[in-house]
Design a protein around this motif. Sequence first.
Motif, PDB file in Angstrom:
ATOM      1  N   ASN A  72       0.830  -1.207   0.000  1.00  0.00           N
ATOM      2  CA  ASN A  72       0.000   0.000   0.000  1.00  0.00           C
ATOM      3  C   ASN A  72       0.863   1.255   0.000  1.00  0.00           C
ATOM      4  O   ASN A  72       0.547   2.237  -0.680  1.00  0.00           O
ATOM      5  CB  ASN A  72      -0.938   0.018   1.215  1.00  0.00           C
ATOM      6  N   ALA A  73       1.947   1.229   0.771  1.00  0.00           N
ATOM      7  CA  ALA A  73       2.854   2.377   0.803  1.00  0.00           C
ATOM      8  C   ALA A  73       3.478   2.599  -0.559  1.00  0.00           C
ATOM      9  O   ALA A  73       3.558   3.733  -1.041  1.00  0.00           O
ATOM     10  CB  ALA A  73       3.943   2.159   1.862  1.00  0.00           C
ATOM     11  N   ALA A  74       3.914   1.525  -1.199  1.00  0.00           N
ATOM     12  CA  ALA A  74       4.548   1.661  -2.517  1.00  0.00           C
ATOM     13  C   ALA A  74       3.544   2.137  -3.557  1.00  0.00           C
ATOM     14  O   ALA A  74       3.884   2.951  -4.420  1.00  0.00           O
ATOM     15  CB  ALA A  74       5.168   0.326  -2.934  1.00  0.00           C
ATOM     16  N   ARG A  75       2.315   1.647  -3.482  1.00  0.00           N
ATOM     17  CA  ARG A  75       1.286   2.119  -4.427  1.00  0.00           C
ATOM     18  C   ARG A  75       0.995   3.608  -4.219  1.00  0.00           C
ATOM     19  O   ARG A  75       0.848   4.356  -5.178  1.00  0.00           O
ATOM     20  CB  ARG A  75       0.015   1.296  -4.273  1.00  0.00           C
ATOM     21  N   LEU A 110      11.125  -0.903  -4.807  1.00  0.00           N
ATOM     22  CA  LEU A 110      10.033  -0.807  -5.777  1.00  0.00           C
ATOM     23  C   LEU A 110      10.048  -2.014  -6.709  1.00  0.00           C
ATOM     24  O   LEU A 110       9.002  -2.576  -7.045  1.00  0.00           O
ATOM     25  CB  LEU A 110      10.146   0.495  -6.570  1.00  0.00           C
ATOM     26  N   PHE A 111      11.255  -2.431  -7.123  1.00  0.00           N
ATOM     27  CA  PHE A 111      11.358  -3.613  -7.983  1.00  0.00           C
ATOM     28  C   PHE A 111      11.188  -4.910  -7.186  1.00  0.00           C
ATOM     29  O   PHE A 111      10.663  -5.892  -7.714  1.00  0.00           O
ATOM     30  CB  PHE A 111      12.677  -3.607  -8.754  1.00  0.00           C
ATOM     31  N   HIS A 112      11.597  -4.915  -5.937  1.00  0.00           N
ATOM     32  CA  HIS A 112      11.468  -6.108  -5.101  1.00  0.00           C
ATOM     33  C   HIS A 112       9.993  -6.486  -4.934  1.00  0.00           C
ATOM     34  O   HIS A 112       9.641  -7.673  -4.935  1.00  0.00           O
ATOM     35  CB  HIS A 112      12.102  -5.842  -3.731  1.00  0.00           C
ATOM     36  N   LEU A 113       9.130  -5.503  -4.824  1.00  0.00           N
ATOM     37  CA  LEU A 113       7.708  -5.780  -4.639  1.00  0.00           C
ATOM     38  C   LEU A 113       7.110  -6.516  -5.836  1.00  0.00           C
ATOM     39  O   LEU A 113       6.139  -7.253  -5.691  1.00  0.00           O
ATOM     40  CB  LEU A 113       6.943  -4.476  -4.392  1.00  0.00           C
ATOM     41  N   PHE A 114       7.707  -6.329  -7.018  1.00  0.00           N
ATOM     42  CA  PHE A 114       7.203  -7.006  -8.219  1.00  0.00           C
ATOM     43  C   PHE A 114       7.203  -8.517  -8.024  1.00  0.00           C
ATOM     44  O   PHE A 114       6.271  -9.210  -8.422  1.00  0.00           O
ATOM     45  CB  PHE A 114       8.069  -6.630  -9.427  1.00  0.00           C
ATOM     46  N   ALA A 115       8.266  -9.029  -7.392  1.00  0.00           N
ATOM     47  CA  ALA A 115       8.378 -10.477  -7.159  1.00  0.00           C
ATOM     48  C   ALA A 115       7.284 -10.970  -6.226  1.00  0.00           C
ATOM     49  O   ALA A 115       6.976 -12.161  -6.212  1.00  0.00           O
ATOM     50  CB  ALA A 115       9.752 -10.808  -6.589  1.00  0.00           C
ATOM     51  N   ASN A 116       6.690 -10.071  -5.466  1.00  0.00           N
ATOM     52  CA  ASN A 116       5.612 -10.431  -4.549  1.00  0.00           C
ATOM     53  C   ASN A 116       4.241 -10.090  -5.127  1.00  0.00           C
ATOM     54  O   ASN A 116       3.261  -9.993  -4.389  1.00  0.00           O
ATOM     55  CB  ASN A 116       5.815  -9.728  -3.210  1.00  0.00           C
ATOM     56  N   GLY A 117       4.183  -9.861  -6.428  1.00  0.00           N
ATOM     57  CA  GLY A 117       2.906  -9.651  -7.094  1.00  0.00           C
ATOM     58  C   GLY A 117       2.398  -8.223  -7.120  1.00  0.00           C
ATOM     59  O   GLY A 117       1.264  -7.973  -7.514  1.00  0.00           O
ATOM     60  N   VAL A 118       3.215  -7.266  -6.694  1.00  0.00           N
ATOM     61  CA  VAL A 118       2.813  -5.856  -6.712  1.00  0.00           C
ATOM     62  C   VAL A 118       3.572  -5.194  -7.869  1.00  0.00           C
ATOM     63  O   VAL A 118       4.748  -4.866  -7.741  1.00  0.00           O
ATOM     64  CB  VAL A 118       3.135  -5.168  -5.371  1.00  0.00           C
ATOM     65  N   GLU A 119       2.895  -5.039  -9.009  1.00  0.00           N
ATOM     66  CA  GLU A 119       3.585  -4.627 -10.232  1.00  0.00           C
ATOM     67  C   GLU A 119       3.718  -3.126 -10.414  1.00  0.00           C
ATOM     68  O   GLU A 119       4.683  -2.665 -11.024  1.00  0.00           O
ATOM     69  CB  GLU A 119       2.865  -5.212 -11.463  1.00  0.00           C
TER      70      GLU A 119
END
Length: 170
Positions: A72-75, A110-119
């Motif tokens: 949520n913070a990253a979004r 920001l890129f690490h979250l991609f691996a957890n499904g947050v694109e």
Amino acid sequence: YPAQPIEPQSVFNIDAAAHASYPIDRIATVVAAGGVEAVLGALRAHASTPQIAMLSCTTLVLFCGSGLSAPNAARAFVASGGAVEVARALRENIEDANMQLGGVTLVRYLFHLFANGVEEPALAAKDGGCIEAVLASLMRYPDHPHIAKEGIDTIMRACISIHEGSSDTT
């Protein structure tokens, strides 16, 4: 720099093993109360002031790298134009290694979250100029062990996430 394992032993090192020591509930409360937007406002207003830019980035690392509120913070960060702002701060403070480390570490999350499904954060970072800013930091500080580690990890994650999340072939 003294010879030591290339691993930041500072606020930048917010990984799973370190999570237990952070007040996750308090971070989530601050994020829910608008903390991301407030810190991003300070970064936007003081992007050319290395110390404020560095503190803004490290605080955003805490928000975007801690617990269940991290997505949520990253979004919120990218929805408020944060990717463009951190890329600008990295460019404008290229002569300040501490700020570079903070900014590069933030982009890595920001890129690490991609691996957890947050694109969204990764795609915003790609479109916002963050990859180029991280590459510039790596080229400016090739012998700084923490910038090298964070920067290389960021670029690797960027390549993987962009490849997986992109339908174009460019």
